[in-house]
Design a protein around this motif. Sequence first.
Motif, PDB file in Angstrom:
ATOM      1  N   ARG A   2       1.007  -1.110  -0.210  1.00  0.00           N
ATOM      2  CA  ARG A   2       0.036   0.056  -0.042  1.00  0.00           C
ATOM      3  C   ARG A   2       0.934   1.245  -0.070  1.00  0.00           C
ATOM      4  O   ARG A   2       2.084   1.481   0.722  1.00  0.00           O
ATOM      5  N   SER A  24      -3.249   0.220  -3.539  1.00  0.00           N
ATOM      6  CA  SER A  24      -2.531  -0.897  -3.362  1.00  0.00           C
ATOM      7  C   SER A  24      -2.546  -1.551  -4.608  1.00  0.00           C
ATOM      8  O   SER A  24      -3.137  -0.911  -5.611  1.00  0.00           O
ATOM      9  N   ALA A  28      -0.569   0.842  -6.605  1.00  0.00           N
ATOM     10  CA  ALA A  28       1.054   1.092  -5.679  1.00  0.00           C
ATOM     11  C   ALA A  28       2.163   0.851  -6.601  1.00  0.00           C
ATOM     12  O   ALA A  28       3.072   1.511  -6.266  1.00  0.00           O
TER      13      ALA A  28
END
Length: 134
Positions: A2, A24, A28
């Motif tokens: 994350r 995420s 990410a």
Amino acid sequence: MRTLKTTPDGDLARDERGHLIVCSGAEAERVHAEIALRVRLGECPFDLSLGLDASIVGASDSPVPVTLEVERAVLRATGIARVIGCETEVIETAQRAEELGVLAQWKENPRRLTHTEVLLLGDHGGELTIGLPV
């Protein structure tokens, strides 16, 4: 994995209430790769072990192609499995610079600014694309 989400121009993304947005997975991974490219360009001063070798950026006589340095920088980012492709274009016109959102930078150094587009494969198996002026 994350991390904080970023906007296309590299700023931290916020929701409608002004709160930072956490992302995420593939998003990410994209953020990590983009930050790796921005670090040595002076936009992310917090980790100088990442990013491009500033001495080769914009140096026409460099023995190391910019695309190779970009690939090296991206591969240091968390969550990136491999680079699928990397293309660099010299931004020749003000119109093209405006299309890419880098007109102010281009005006400072006409015809010396390049735009690099990188296609990546993240650890989550998804393809990611980032593009930055170099």
